[in-house]
Write a protein that holds these residues in place. Structure first.
Motif, PDB file in Angstrom:
ATOM      1  N   MET A  17     -52.236  -7.116 -31.052  1.00 27.47           N
ATOM      2  CA  MET A  17     -53.549  -7.714 -31.325  1.00 27.47           C
ATOM      3  C   MET A  17     -53.488  -9.234 -31.207  1.00 27.47           C
ATOM      4  SD  MET A  17     -55.013  -5.787 -34.691  1.00 27.47           S
ATOM      5  CE  MET A  17     -53.602  -6.349 -35.669  1.00 27.47           C
ATOM      6  N   SER A  18     -54.619  -9.815 -30.867  1.00 25.70           N
ATOM      7  CA  SER A  18     -54.701 -11.270 -30.886  1.00 25.70           C
ATOM      8  C   SER A  18     -54.616 -11.765 -32.322  1.00 25.70           C
ATOM      9  CB  SER A  18     -56.031 -11.724 -30.270  1.00 25.70           C
ATOM     10  OG  SER A  18     -57.111 -11.321 -31.094  1.00 25.70           O
ATOM     11  N   HIS A  19     -54.229 -13.020 -32.474  1.00 20.81           N
ATOM     12  CA  HIS A  19     -54.124 -13.620 -33.810  1.00 20.81           C
ATOM     13  C   HIS A  19     -55.481 -13.574 -34.511  1.00 20.81           C
ATOM     14  CE1 HIS A  19     -52.861 -16.309 -37.023  1.00 20.81           C
ATOM     15  NE2 HIS A  19     -53.911 -17.066 -36.767  1.00 20.81           N
ATOM     16  N   GLU A  20     -56.541 -13.873 -33.756  1.00 17.44           N
ATOM     17  CA  GLU A  20     -57.886 -13.897 -34.336  1.00 17.44           C
ATOM     18  C   GLU A  20     -58.274 -12.513 -34.865  1.00 17.44           C
ATOM     19  OE1 GLU A  20     -57.329 -17.176 -31.553  1.00 17.44           O
ATOM     20  OE2 GLU A  20     -57.078 -15.004 -31.338  1.00 17.44           O
ATOM     21  N   MET A  21     -57.940 -11.483 -34.106  1.00 19.28           N
ATOM     22  CA  MET A  21     -58.276 -10.130 -34.540  1.00 19.28           C
ATOM     23  C   MET A  21     -57.448  -9.728 -35.756  1.00 19.28           C
ATOM     24  SD  MET A  21     -60.240  -7.553 -34.097  1.00 19.28           S
ATOM     25  CE  MET A  21     -60.930  -7.778 -32.455  1.00 19.28           C
ATOM     26  N   ALA A  22     -56.171 -10.093 -35.741  1.00 24.68           N
ATOM     27  CA  ALA A  22     -55.305  -9.757 -36.885  1.00 24.68           C
ATOM     28  C   ALA A  22     -55.828 -10.394 -38.168  1.00 24.68           C
ATOM     29  CB  ALA A  22     -53.878 -10.212 -36.606  1.00 24.68           C
ATOM     30  N   GLN A  23     -56.374 -11.608 -38.051  1.00 27.87           N
ATOM     31  CA  GLN A  23     -56.912 -12.303 -39.216  1.00 27.87           C
ATOM     32  C   GLN A  23     -58.137 -11.595 -39.783  1.00 27.87           C
ATOM     33  OE1 GLN A  23     -54.130 -14.325 -39.821  1.00 27.87           O
ATOM     34  NE2 GLN A  23     -55.677 -15.728 -40.611  1.00 27.87           N
ATOM     35  N   LEU A  24     -58.840 -10.840 -38.945  1.00 24.09           N
ATOM     36  CA  LEU A  24     -60.051 -10.146 -39.381  1.00 24.09           C
ATOM     37  C   LEU A  24     -59.755  -8.800 -40.036  1.00 24.09           C
ATOM     38  CD1 LEU A  24     -62.429 -10.748 -36.324  1.00 24.09           C
ATOM     39  CD2 LEU A  24     -62.631 -11.755 -38.605  1.00 24.09           C
TER      40      LEU A  24
ATOM     41  N   ILE B  28     -60.609   1.098 -35.910  1.00 24.55           N
ATOM     42  CA  ILE B  28     -59.167   1.005 -35.691  1.00 24.55           C
ATOM     43  C   ILE B  28     -58.908   0.184 -34.433  1.00 24.55           C
ATOM     44  CG2 ILE B  28     -57.055   2.318 -35.266  1.00 24.55           C
ATOM     45  CD1 ILE B  28     -58.417   4.674 -36.723  1.00 24.55           C
ATOM     46  N   VAL B  29     -58.159  -0.904 -34.590  1.00 26.07           N
ATOM     47  CA  VAL B  29     -57.887  -1.822 -33.472  1.00 26.07           C
ATOM     48  C   VAL B  29     -56.546  -1.484 -32.837  1.00 26.07           C
ATOM     49  CG1 VAL B  29     -57.691  -4.233 -32.763  1.00 26.07           C
ATOM     50  CG2 VAL B  29     -59.145  -3.616 -34.723  1.00 26.07           C
TER      51      VAL B  29
ATOM     52  N   LYS C  40     -71.264  -5.192 -41.852  1.00 23.37           N
ATOM     53  CA  LYS C  40     -71.893  -3.897 -42.138  1.00 23.37           C
ATOM     54  C   LYS C  40     -70.975  -3.003 -42.987  1.00 23.37           C
ATOM     55  CE  LYS C  40     -74.539  -3.954 -37.829  1.00 23.37           C
ATOM     56  NZ  LYS C  40     -74.797  -3.277 -36.528  1.00 23.37           N
ATOM     57  N   LYS C  41     -69.975  -3.630 -43.590  1.00 18.77           N
ATOM     58  CA  LYS C  41     -69.044  -2.936 -44.493  1.00 18.77           C
ATOM     59  C   LYS C  41     -68.120  -1.955 -43.768  1.00 18.77           C
ATOM     60  CE  LYS C  41     -71.183  -5.100 -47.750  1.00 18.77           C
ATOM     61  NZ  LYS C  41     -70.603  -6.361 -48.298  1.00 18.77           N
ATOM     62  N   VAL C  42     -67.879  -2.198 -42.485  1.00 14.75           N
ATOM     63  CA  VAL C  42     -66.913  -1.394 -41.736  1.00 14.75           C
ATOM     64  C   VAL C  42     -65.523  -2.009 -41.936  1.00 14.75           C
ATOM     65  CG1 VAL C  42     -66.206  -0.576 -39.452  1.00 14.75           C
ATOM     66  CG2 VAL C  42     -68.643  -0.729 -40.025  1.00 14.75           C
ATOM     67  N   LYS C  43     -64.571  -1.230 -42.403  1.00 15.65           N
ATOM     68  CA  LYS C  43     -63.199  -1.721 -42.590  1.00 15.65           C
ATOM     69  C   LYS C  43     -62.512  -1.823 -41.230  1.00 15.65           C
ATOM     70  CE  LYS C  43     -62.398   1.647 -45.481  1.00 15.65           C
ATOM     71  NZ  LYS C  43     -63.759   2.060 -45.875  1.00 15.65           N
ATOM     72  N   ILE C  44     -61.879  -2.948 -40.972  1.00 18.24           N
ATOM     73  CA  ILE C  44     -61.157  -3.155 -39.728  1.00 18.24           C
ATOM     74  C   ILE C  44     -59.669  -2.920 -39.982  1.00 18.24           C
ATOM     75  CG2 ILE C  44     -60.680  -4.732 -37.825  1.00 18.24           C
ATOM     76  CD1 ILE C  44     -63.613  -3.873 -38.055  1.00 18.24           C
ATOM     77  N   ILE C  45     -59.105  -1.986 -39.220  1.00 17.81           N
ATOM     78  CA  ILE C  45     -57.715  -1.556 -39.418  1.00 17.81           C
ATOM     79  C   ILE C  45     -56.910  -1.904 -38.169  1.00 17.81           C
ATOM     80  CG2 ILE C  45     -56.214   0.414 -39.885  1.00 17.81           C
ATOM     81  CD1 ILE C  45     -58.845   1.824 -40.935  1.00 17.81           C
ATOM     82  N   GLY C  46     -55.826  -2.646 -38.360  1.00 19.17           N
ATOM     83  CA  GLY C  46     -54.979  -3.018 -37.232  1.00 19.17           C
ATOM     84  C   GLY C  46     -53.548  -2.544 -37.421  1.00 19.17           C
TER      85      GLY C  46
ATOM     86  N   LEU D 114     -51.398  -1.661 -40.608  1.00 16.96           N
ATOM     87  CA  LEU D 114     -50.512  -0.509 -40.723  1.00 16.96           C
ATOM     88  C   LEU D 114     -49.382  -0.619 -39.708  1.00 16.96           C
ATOM     89  CD1 LEU D 114     -53.170   2.367 -40.912  1.00 16.96           C
ATOM     90  CD2 LEU D 114     -51.935   1.337 -42.833  1.00 16.96           C
ATOM     91  N   LYS D 115     -48.246  -0.011 -40.033  1.00 19.29           N
ATOM     92  CA  LYS D 115     -47.169   0.117 -39.058  1.00 19.29           C
ATOM     93  C   LYS D 115     -46.694   1.561 -39.042  1.00 19.29           C
ATOM     94  CE  LYS D 115     -43.341  -1.163 -42.167  1.00 19.29           C
ATOM     95  NZ  LYS D 115     -42.225  -2.099 -42.384  1.00 19.29           N
ATOM     96  N   ILE D 116     -46.349   2.020 -37.841  1.00 20.99           N
ATOM     97  CA  ILE D 116     -45.835   3.380 -37.674  1.00 20.99           C
ATOM     98  C   ILE D 116     -44.324   3.342 -37.858  1.00 20.99           C
ATOM     99  CG2 ILE D 116     -45.580   5.314 -36.071  1.00 20.99           C
ATOM    100  CD1 ILE D 116     -48.162   4.359 -34.726  1.00 20.99           C
TER     101      ILE D 116
END
Length: 279
Positions: free
Chosen positions: A236-243, A227-228, A201-207, A248-250
């Motif tokens: 995050m799980s590897h699967e989620m990171a791949q998506l 935002i994950v 649905k064109k939602v950007k996934i940010i981890g 980003l890093k703080i």
């Protein structure tokens, strides 16, 4: 004693005698709601404390039963007393419990004197612009705090994995300070599949990741986005990171290795939303 007399006017003590035994069946049922499988089977949960009661009442929660002490009722302002009277008038059972017995059903170190049983919250499915996704965040206070922060920051919806702390856990409810009643919180069987559907649905996934782009140097991010926030120890799980479309890093300027997940969520949420509000 005027408010106690008011209490006696709204409750027929002959029909609803004061509970004086810890072994009362109603109290046994209430204690069982501390167990997630039982909550799920009954489709109800318990709410303890005056603030959470007030938040739930004004959010038009469907109450099943309310346990109070006369001392609690006597100490409340007219608005709270009127709320109890209104619920009683529409047929919600008001159960009066002796002060010393009430502590046996309280999950607080010092009980306030009110616990409610309410139906679980139901939200209509909808497409949103700003999501927070919780990937196995297990500490209840972290989950509650993130929900509260998401609510304050104007996030539209929070999605949680099955291994994320149950939002009906008393510590989550307390940590959210009532925000679970203001913002849709949905628990899904597969967070990765949900994230895939959002991407379609064109939602950007940010981890977040140590290999991610520095938060202070990132490119502008506009809605729709999700935002994950990952597990406290493993991220995050590897699967989620791949998506993820963006990682980003703080910046860590001192000697701490990392930030608490709820603190990190607050920093990232407000950093991203700040530019959306200002622009």
């Amino acid at each position: 004693m005027e408010s106690i007399n008011c209490l006696k006017k709204i409750i027929n003590f002959e029909e609803h005698p004061v509970i004086t035994s810890r072994n009362n069946e109603k109290l046994k049922y209430l204690r069982k709601l501390g167990n997630k499988p039982f909550r799920d089977s009954e489709n109800v949960f318990s709410i303890e404390g005056t603030k959470l009661f007030s938040e739930a009442f004004h959010s038009q929660m469907i109450f099943r039963q309310i346990f109070i002490t006369e001392k609690w009722f006597d100490s409340q302002n007219e608005s709270i007393q009127d709320s109890i009277a209104l619920l009683n008038a529409i047929g919600i059972s008001i159960v009066v419990v002796m002060d010393e017995i009430f502590n046996s059903i309280s999950t607080m170190q010092q009980s306030e004197g009110i616990i409610c049983i309410a139906n679980k919250i139901e939200f209509e499915p909808s497409d949103f612009m700003k999501y927070v996704l919780l990937d196995d965040v297990q500490d209840p206070f972290n989950v509650g705090t993130i929900i509260r922060t998401a609510d304050a920051a104007g996030i539209d919806c929070v999605i949680t994995s099955r291994k994320t702390a149950d939002i009906y856990n008393e510590k989550v409810l307390r940590g959210s300070m009532g925000s679970v009643f203001h913002i849709p919180v949905l628990q899904v069987d597969s967070l990765t599949e949900y994230a895939k559907a959002l991407k379609n649905k064109k939602v950007k996934i940010i981890g977040t990741s140590l290999e991610g782009e520095d938060l202070w140097q990132r490119q502008p991010i506009e809605p729709p986005f999700g935002i994950v926030m990952g597990n406290e120890s493993q991220g995050m799980s590897h699967e989620m990171a791949q998506l993820c479309d963006i990682l980003l890093k703080i910046p860590i300027l001192g000697n701490a290795e990392s930030l608490n997940v709820s603190t990190a969520a607050g920093i990232i949420l407000y950093d991203i939303l700040r530019e959306n509000v200002l622009n």
